[in-house]
Motif scaffolding. Structure first.
Motif, PDB file in Angstrom:
ATOM      1  N   ALA A   1      80.353  65.874  21.931  1.00 37.51           N
ATOM      2  CA  ALA A   1      80.677  64.764  22.809  1.00 37.51           C
ATOM      3  C   ALA A   1      80.138  63.497  22.171  1.00 37.51           C
ATOM      4  O   ALA A   1      79.342  63.556  21.239  1.00 37.51           O
ATOM      5  N   SER A   2      80.599  62.361  22.668  1.00 44.56           N
ATOM      6  CA  SER A   2      80.068  61.121  22.121  1.00 44.56           C
ATOM      7  C   SER A   2      78.694  60.859  22.739  1.00 44.56           C
ATOM      8  O   SER A   2      78.368  61.365  23.806  1.00 44.56           O
ATOM      9  N   LEU A   3      77.901  60.100  22.022  1.00 48.71           N
ATOM     10  CA  LEU A   3      76.571  59.755  22.498  1.00 48.71           C
ATOM     11  C   LEU A   3      76.449  58.241  22.491  1.00 48.71           C
ATOM     12  O   LEU A   3      76.856  57.589  21.522  1.00 48.71           O
ATOM     13  N   ARG A   4      75.937  57.697  23.586  1.00 48.57           N
ATOM     14  CA  ARG A   4      75.804  56.254  23.637  1.00 48.57           C
ATOM     15  C   ARG A   4      74.385  55.907  24.099  1.00 48.57           C
ATOM     16  O   ARG A   4      73.913  56.406  25.116  1.00 48.57           O
ATOM     17  N   VAL A   5      73.722  55.098  23.305  1.00 49.67           N
ATOM     18  CA  VAL A   5      72.380  54.638  23.633  1.00 49.67           C
ATOM     19  C   VAL A   5      72.493  53.144  23.884  1.00 49.67           C
ATOM     20  O   VAL A   5      72.957  52.395  23.021  1.00 49.67           O
ATOM     21  N   LYS A   6      72.122  52.730  25.097  1.00 51.24           N
ATOM     22  CA  LYS A   6      72.416  51.357  25.491  1.00 51.24           C
ATOM     23  C   LYS A   6      71.137  50.647  25.919  1.00 51.24           C
ATOM     24  O   LYS A   6      70.527  51.013  26.924  1.00 51.24           O
ATOM     25  N   ASP A   7      70.712  49.667  25.135  1.00 43.94           N
ATOM     26  CA  ASP A   7      69.561  48.810  25.473  1.00 43.94           C
ATOM     27  C   ASP A   7      68.334  49.619  25.875  1.00 43.94           C
ATOM     28  O   ASP A   7      67.666  49.297  26.848  1.00 43.94           O
ATOM     29  N   VAL A   8      68.064  50.674  25.133  1.00 44.38           N
ATOM     30  CA  VAL A   8      66.951  51.547  25.532  1.00 44.38           C
ATOM     31  C   VAL A   8      65.624  50.983  25.044  1.00 44.38           C
ATOM     32  O   VAL A   8      65.443  50.704  23.864  1.00 44.38           O
TER      33      VAL A   8
END
Lengths: 351, 264
Positions: free
Chosen positions: B14-21
Motif C-alpha cells: 500500500a502507499s505510505l504517507r507521512v505528513k508534517d510529523v
C-alpha cells in the motif's frame, strides 16, 4: 558421574574445533559421547570399592565383638553384599564397564570409608556420647525395623509437601504475572509483597494454629506461603524485565494482550521463574519439617521429634537419611523439569 | 515515480504517507532540554516502492520507523497507510530490527508462524509456514532453536516472520547492519528477491550508502537534530545493479558529498 562428566567436557571442545562450520549444521540433538583418552581410564580405580569395603568389614568385625550379633547383622550383610558386587565388577571390568561406574567408584569407596570411620568413632572407640551418636549398624537396623512407619511418614510428608507446593506455585505464578505485567497491580501489590513476603512462613505458626480447623490444613497453607513469596518475586521480576523488543515485535505481528502475556512475557520470564521455583522448594522443605515437628501428627518431621522424645537417636538418624533421599529426589525431579522446559537455553547459558 | 513500472508483478503493498510529523521526546528532568527528534517531516512512498532512508546516527530514523510501525505516536502530524491513519501496531506493517529479535524459546518454525498464531489463523495457513521456510532457505533448520543460527540465518527468519502475515508495508531498521560484508551482500540480494516476489512497499533504514544505492528505487537523505528529509534521490540504475559501475560510483560520491560538506 560428575567426575567422569568433567573429564569428558574437557576433551569435547578440542574435537569440535576440528569442524569450523559447526554453526551451519543443524544440531543432531544428543551430543556425541567422547571417549576419554586411554591414560585416564585407570583400571585401578575399580579396586577402590572392594578395598574400602573389606576395610570397613574388618573394622566392623573388630568393633562389634562385644555387641549382640542380632543388632548388627544387617550391616554385615550390606557390606558383604557390596564386597561381592564390587569384586565381580573388578573381575568383569575388562569385558564391560561404563563411564558411570568409573566415575562412581571413588565416591562409593569414600562413602564406605566414611561409614567405617563413623563406626570407629561411635561403637568402636566410643569417642562420642552413646545414645546421641549411634553407629551405622544401629541406624540401618532401625531403618529396617521401622520401615512401615517410615514409609507411612514419607507418604504423609510427600502429600503435604506436594499440596502445599502446588498451591504456593499456582498462587505465586498468578500474583507474579499480575504484578509483573500490570503497573497498577504492581503499585498496590509490591509493598504488600515486600512487607509480608520476607517474614519466614514458620513465624506464622502460632497464628495458623488458631485460625485453621486442622493442623494439616494450616501446615499446607504455611508451606504454600513459604513457596508463594519467592515464586511471586521472581515471576514478577522476570515478566517485568521482558525485553521490550520482543513485545514490540509481537505487536507488529498483530499480537493481542493474551499473546503478549502468555506467549511472550511468560516464556521470556521462565528462567527467572525457575529460580523462584527452586527457592520455593527449599523453603517448602524447611517449612514442612518445622510444621510437622510442632503441629502435624504425621510425617518425617513428626517421626524425628517423636523418636527424639524416646531418646531413640538411631531412629532420628534413620529419618534424616530418608529425608536426604526424599528431598534430593524431589530436587532432582525439578531439575529434570527445568531441563525439559528450558531446553532452548542450552548453549546460551552455562547450566 | 511509479514503482510498478519496474516489475510486472501486482503489488501487495500500500502507499505510505507521512505528513508534517513532529516527534518531541519529553525531558528526563527539568534541567534537560526537550528533544526534537523529527521536525515536520513529510514524504510519501508509492505502493510497491522500495525506499531507503540514510542519515547519520541520531537523526531520528528509528524513531520514524517506530512511528510508522505504530509502536510510538507522533507529537503532531499524521501517518497514513493507503487512506487509513496509523493508530497503533498492526500486522499490516511488518518490522525487522538490526537485532533479529527472534523469540529464543521458539524453534525457527514456531518463530515464523508466530504472526499466524497471534492472528489466530495458524490452522488455515499452516502451509504458508513451509512456503516461507523454503523461501528463506531454512527448511533444514525448522526445528532448531535460534541460538544455533548464524547472524544471516537469524535475520532471514526475522524477515520470514515479518512477511508471513502479508504486510502491506515492510519496515526494515538496519536489518543487515550487524552482518559481515559478504553475508550482507548476499542478504541484500535475498531481500531484493523477497521484495520483487511480492512487491511489498518497503522502507529500508540504513547507514550504508552502497546498500541504499544497490537496493532502492529512491533514497531519502535525513539530517539530524531536528530530523527532517533533506533530499530525495532517484536511483534509475538497471537491476541487477553493478556495485562498481561508473553510474553507481558517481551516485555514491554525490551522496557522500552531502554528508561530508556542511549543509547550508
Amino acid at each position: 558421574m560428575l567426575f567422569a562428566g568433567n573429564k569428558v567436557n574437557e576433551v569435547a571442545p578440542l574435537k569440535e574445533s576440528a569442524q569450523p562450520s559447526n554453526v551451519v549444521e543443524p544440531p543432531t540433538g544428543a551430543q556425541k559421547k567422547h571417549e576419554p583418552p586411554a591414560e585416564k581410564r585407570r583400571w585401578q580405580i575399580f579396586f577402590t570399592v572392594p578395598l574400602a569395603t573389606a576395610t570397613a568389614l574388618a573394622l566392623h568385625w573388630l568393633a562389634s565383638r562385644q555387641e549382640p550379633p542380632g543388632e548388627t547383622h544387617l550391616y554385615t550383610y550390606l557390606l558383604s553384599g557390596l564386597l561381592v558386587v564390587s569384586i565381580v565388577a573388578v573381575a568383569l571390568q575388562s569385558l564391560w564397564s561404563s563411564d558411570w561406574m568409573r566415575g562412581a567408584c571413588p565416591l562409593i569407596a569414600a562413602a564406605v570409608l566414611f561409614l567405617a570411620g563413623w563406626e570407629m568413632a561411635t561403637s568402636g572407640f566410643r569417642w562420642l556420647p552413646m545414645p546421641y551418636f549411634p553407629g551405622p549398624a544401629a541406624v540401618l537396623q532401625s531403618l529396617v525395623t521401622d520401615r512401615d512407619i517410615l514409609f507411612d511418614s514419607t507418604c504423609h510428608s510427600l502429600l503435604l509437601l506436594l499440596c502445599g507446593y502446588a498451591l504456593g506455585v499456582a498462587v505465586g505464578l498468578f500474583s507474579g504475572v499480575c504484578i509483573g505485567w500490570s503497573r497498577q497491580v504492581r503499585y498496590w501489590g509490591m509493598p504488600l509483597l515486600k512487607i509480608v513476603g520476607p517474614i519466614p512462613a514458620t513465624a506464622w505458626i502460632p497464628l495458623a494454629m488458631v485460625l485453621s480447623p486442622s493442623a494439616m490444613v494450616s501446615a499446607m497453607a504455611l508451606i504454600a506461603l513459604a513457596v508463594w513469596f519467592p515464586v511471586t518475586m521472581l515471576t514478577a521480576s522476570g515478566v517485568s524485565n521482558t525485553r521490550a523488543a520482543y513485545l514490540d515485535v509481537a505487536r507488529t505481528l498483530g499480537a493481542g494482550r493474551a499473546f503478549l502475556i502468555f506467549r511472550v512475557a511468560i516464556p521470556a520470564a521462565l528462567p527467572s521463574i525457575f529460580i523462584g521455583l527452586f527457592m520455593g522448594l527449599g523453603a517448602s522443605f524447611l517449612t514442612l519439617v518445622v510444621a510437622e515437628t510442632v503441629g502435624v501428627k504425621s510425617g518425617l518431621g513428626w517421626y524425628v521429634s517423636w523418636a527424639q522424645g524416646w531418646a531413640e537417636y538411631r531412629k532420628v538418624y534413620a529419618a534424616l537419611l530418608i529425608m536426604a533421599a526424599f528431598f534430593s529426589t524431589i530436587m532432582t525431579a525439578l531439575f529434570k523439569v527445568r531441563d525439559r522446559v528450558l531446553v532452548w537455553q542450552k548453549g546460551v547459558i552455562k547450566w | 515515480m511509479v514503482a510498478v513500472s519496474e516489475n510486472t508483478v501486482a503489488t501487495e503493498g500500500a502507499s505510505l504517507r507521512v505528513k508534517d510529523v513532529t516527534k518531541v521526546f519529553a525531558a528526563r528532568d527539568s534541567t534537560a532540554e526537550r528533544m526534537l527528534a523529527l521536525d515536520a517531516m513529510s514524504f510519501a512512498v508509492a505502493p510497491g516502492e522500495l525506499v531507503s532512508i540514510i542519515g547519520p546516527s541520531g537523526c531520528g530514523k528509528s524513531t520514524l520507523l517506530r512511528l510508522i510501525g505504530g509502536l510510538d505516536f507522533p507529537t503532531s502530524g499524521e501517518l497514513y497507510v493507503g487512506t487509513e491513519a496509523i493508530t497503533g501496531p498492526s500486522s499490516e506493517r511488518g518490522l525487522v530490527f538490526q537485532d533479529p529479535c527472534l523469540f529464543p524459546w521458539l524453534t525457527v518454525r514456531r518463530n515464523i508462524q508466530a504472526g499466524l498464531v497471534a492472528l489466530g489463523v495458524l490452522r488455515e495457513k499452516r502451509s504458508e509456514v513451509n512456503y516461507f521456510l523454503r523461501l528463506v532457505g531454512l527448511e533444514g533448520f525448522a526445528d532448531v532453536y535460534p541460538h544455533h543460527l548464524s547472524g544471516g540465518m537469524a535475520q532471514r527468519v526475522a524477515l520470514a516472520r515479518a512477511l508471513i502475515t502479508h504486510p502491506k508495508i515492510l519496515l526494515l531498521d538496519e536489518p543487515l547492519g550487524a552482518l559481515d560484508a559478504f553475508t550482507r551482500m548476499r542478504m541484500q540480494d535475498e531481500v531484493l528477491d523477497l521484495w520483487q516476489a511480492r512487491l511489498t512497499t518497503t522502507l529500508l533504514v540504513t547507514h550504508d550508502i552502497d546498500e541504499a544505492i544497490y537496493m532502492s528505487r529512491r533514497i531519502l537523505i535525513m539530517t539530524p537534530r531536528p530530523g527532517r528529509v533533506e533530499r530525495s534521490i532517484e536511483v534509475d540504475l538497471p537491476r541487477p545493479r553493478d556495485r562498481s559501475s561508473a553510474e553507481f560510483l558517481d551516485l555514491r560520491s554525490e551522496i557522500l558529498k552531502l554528508f561530508t560538506s556542511p549543509v547550508s
